[in-house]
Design a protein around this motif. Structure first.
Motif, mmCIF file in Angstrom:
data_model
loop_
_atom_site.group_PDB
_atom_site.id
_atom_site.type_symbol
_atom_site.label_atom_id
_atom_site.label_comp_id
_atom_site.label_asym_id
_atom_site.label_seq_id
_atom_site.Cartn_x
_atom_site.Cartn_y
_atom_site.Cartn_z
ATOM 1 N N THR A 31 0.699 -1.226 0.068
ATOM 2 C CA THR A 31 -0.012 -0.004 -0.301
ATOM 3 C C THR A 31 1.000 1.177 0.028
ATOM 4 O OG1 THR A 31 0.028 -0.419 2.085
ATOM 5 C CG2 THR A 31 -2.098 -1.501 0.549
ATOM 6 N N LYS A 32 0.604 1.856 -0.965
ATOM 7 C CA LYS A 32 1.336 3.595 -0.501
ATOM 8 C C LYS A 32 2.345 3.640 -1.236
ATOM 9 C CE LYS A 32 -2.501 4.890 2.687
ATOM 10 N NZ LYS A 32 -2.350 5.691 4.352
ATOM 11 N N THR A 33 2.827 4.839 -1.424
ATOM 12 C CA THR A 33 4.048 5.070 -1.717
ATOM 13 C C THR A 33 5.002 5.324 -0.378
ATOM 14 O OG1 THR A 33 3.091 6.830 -2.990
ATOM 15 C CG2 THR A 33 5.997 6.846 -2.924
ATOM 16 N N SER A 52 6.084 4.398 -6.125
ATOM 17 C CA SER A 52 4.423 4.584 -5.653
ATOM 18 C C SER A 52 4.675 3.139 -5.571
ATOM 19 C CB SER A 52 3.185 4.512 -7.281
ATOM 20 O OG SER A 52 3.798 4.050 -8.453
ATOM 21 N N TRP A 53 3.210 2.188 -4.841
ATOM 22 C CA TRP A 53 2.935 1.011 -4.954
ATOM 23 C C TRP A 53 3.115 -0.020 -5.828
ATOM 24 C CZ3 TRP A 53 -0.954 -2.210 -6.886
ATOM 25 C CH2 TRP A 53 -1.843 -1.634 -7.406
ATOM 26 N N SER A 54 2.881 0.136 -7.113
ATOM 27 C CA SER A 54 3.185 -0.438 -7.866
ATOM 28 C C SER A 54 3.805 -0.346 -8.866
ATOM 29 C CB SER A 54 1.742 -0.031 -9.280
ATOM 30 O OG SER A 54 1.646 1.591 -9.691
ATOM 31 N N SER A 57 5.198 4.629 -11.112
ATOM 32 C CA SER A 57 5.159 6.018 -11.082
ATOM 33 C C SER A 57 6.807 6.253 -9.643
ATOM 34 C CB SER A 57 4.554 6.872 -10.096
ATOM 35 O OG SER A 57 3.438 7.264 -10.836
ATOM 36 N N ARG A 58 8.018 6.821 -10.055
ATOM 37 C CA ARG A 58 9.421 6.896 -9.286
ATOM 38 C C ARG A 58 9.822 8.328 -9.368
ATOM 39 N NH1 ARG A 58 12.371 1.374 -10.785
ATOM 40 N NH2 ARG A 58 9.717 0.215 -11.118
ATOM 41 N N TYR A 59 9.987 8.923 -8.649
ATOM 42 C CA TYR A 59 10.430 10.622 -8.353
ATOM 43 C C TYR A 59 11.722 10.214 -7.564
ATOM 44 C CZ TYR A 59 5.332 10.222 -8.076
ATOM 45 O OH TYR A 59 4.137 9.715 -8.337
ATOM 46 N N TYR A 101 2.657 10.028 0.852
ATOM 47 C CA TYR A 101 2.771 10.403 -0.285
ATOM 48 C C TYR A 101 4.163 11.436 -0.782
ATOM 49 C CZ TYR A 101 0.718 14.118 2.592
ATOM 50 O OH TYR A 101 1.079 15.414 3.559
ATOM 51 N N TYR A 102 3.714 12.226 -2.119
ATOM 52 C CA TYR A 102 4.946 12.135 -3.022
ATOM 53 C C TYR A 102 4.336 13.145 -3.239
ATOM 54 C CZ TYR A 102 8.064 14.372 -6.354
ATOM 55 O OH TYR A 102 9.212 15.594 -7.226
ATOM 56 N N TYR A 107 8.940 13.405 -0.269
ATOM 57 C CA TYR A 107 7.663 12.976 0.200
ATOM 58 C C TYR A 107 7.454 13.099 2.286
ATOM 59 C CZ TYR A 107 7.000 7.732 1.350
ATOM 60 O OH TYR A 107 6.888 6.408 1.751
#
Length: 122
Positions: A31-33, A52-54, A57-59, A101-102, A107
Motif C-alpha cells: 500500500t501507498k508510496t 508508488s505501490w505499483s 511512478s518513481r520520483y 505520499y509524494y 515525500y
C-alpha cells in the motif's frame, strides 16, 4: 504498524556503487508510496527517491537523478535503492520510509526505519 529495516550501507570510494535494501513487515506492504530520505551531518533530512505501490511512478531528487534507481518487490516485501556513480556529497544516513505520499518534490511518510550509514570517500 509497519517495521522497516535497512541494510546495504557502508564505505565506498567516489564513483563506486551500493545497493540499499529495506525489508518491511507488520502489515500490508503493497500500500501507498515508499521512499528513501537521507540526512548528512549538520544538515536537515533530504528527499532522495520515492516509488508508488505499483512501481509505475518513481520520483527522484535532482541531485540523484540519473545515478540512483528506486525499485520494489512486493512479493518479498522489500524496497531497494541502487546507487551508482557515488559522490562524497552522497555521504549521509539513509532512511527507508513507508505509507506516505509524494507532493511538491517532497515525500511525507508515516513510518521510518532506523537508517543505514553510507560513506563515500574522495
Amino acid at each position: 504498524q509497519v517495521q522497516l529495516v535497512e541494510s546495504g550501507g557502508g564505505l565506498v570510494q567516489s564513483g563506486g556503487s551500493l545497493r540499499l535494501s529495506c525489508a518491511a513487515s507488520g502489515r500490508s506492504f503493497s500500500t501507498k508510496t515508499m521512499g528513501w530520505v537521507r540526512q548528512a551531518p549538520g544538515k536537515e533530512r533530504e528527499f532522495v527517491a520515492a516509488i508508488s505501490w505499483s512501481g509505475d511512478s518513481r520520483y527522484y531528487a535532482d541531485s540523484v537523478k540519473g545515478r540512483f534507481t528506486i525499485s520494489r518487490d512486493n512479493a518479498k516485501n522489500t524496497m531497494y535503492l541502487q546507487m551508482n556513480s557515488l559522490k562524497p556529497e552522497d555521504t549521509a544516513v539513509y532512511y527507508c520510509a513507508a505509507d506516505g505520499y509524494y507532493s511538491g518534490s517532497d515525500y511525507y511518510p508515516k513510518y521510518w526505519g532506523q537508517g543505514t550509514q553510507v560513506t563515500v570517500s574522495s
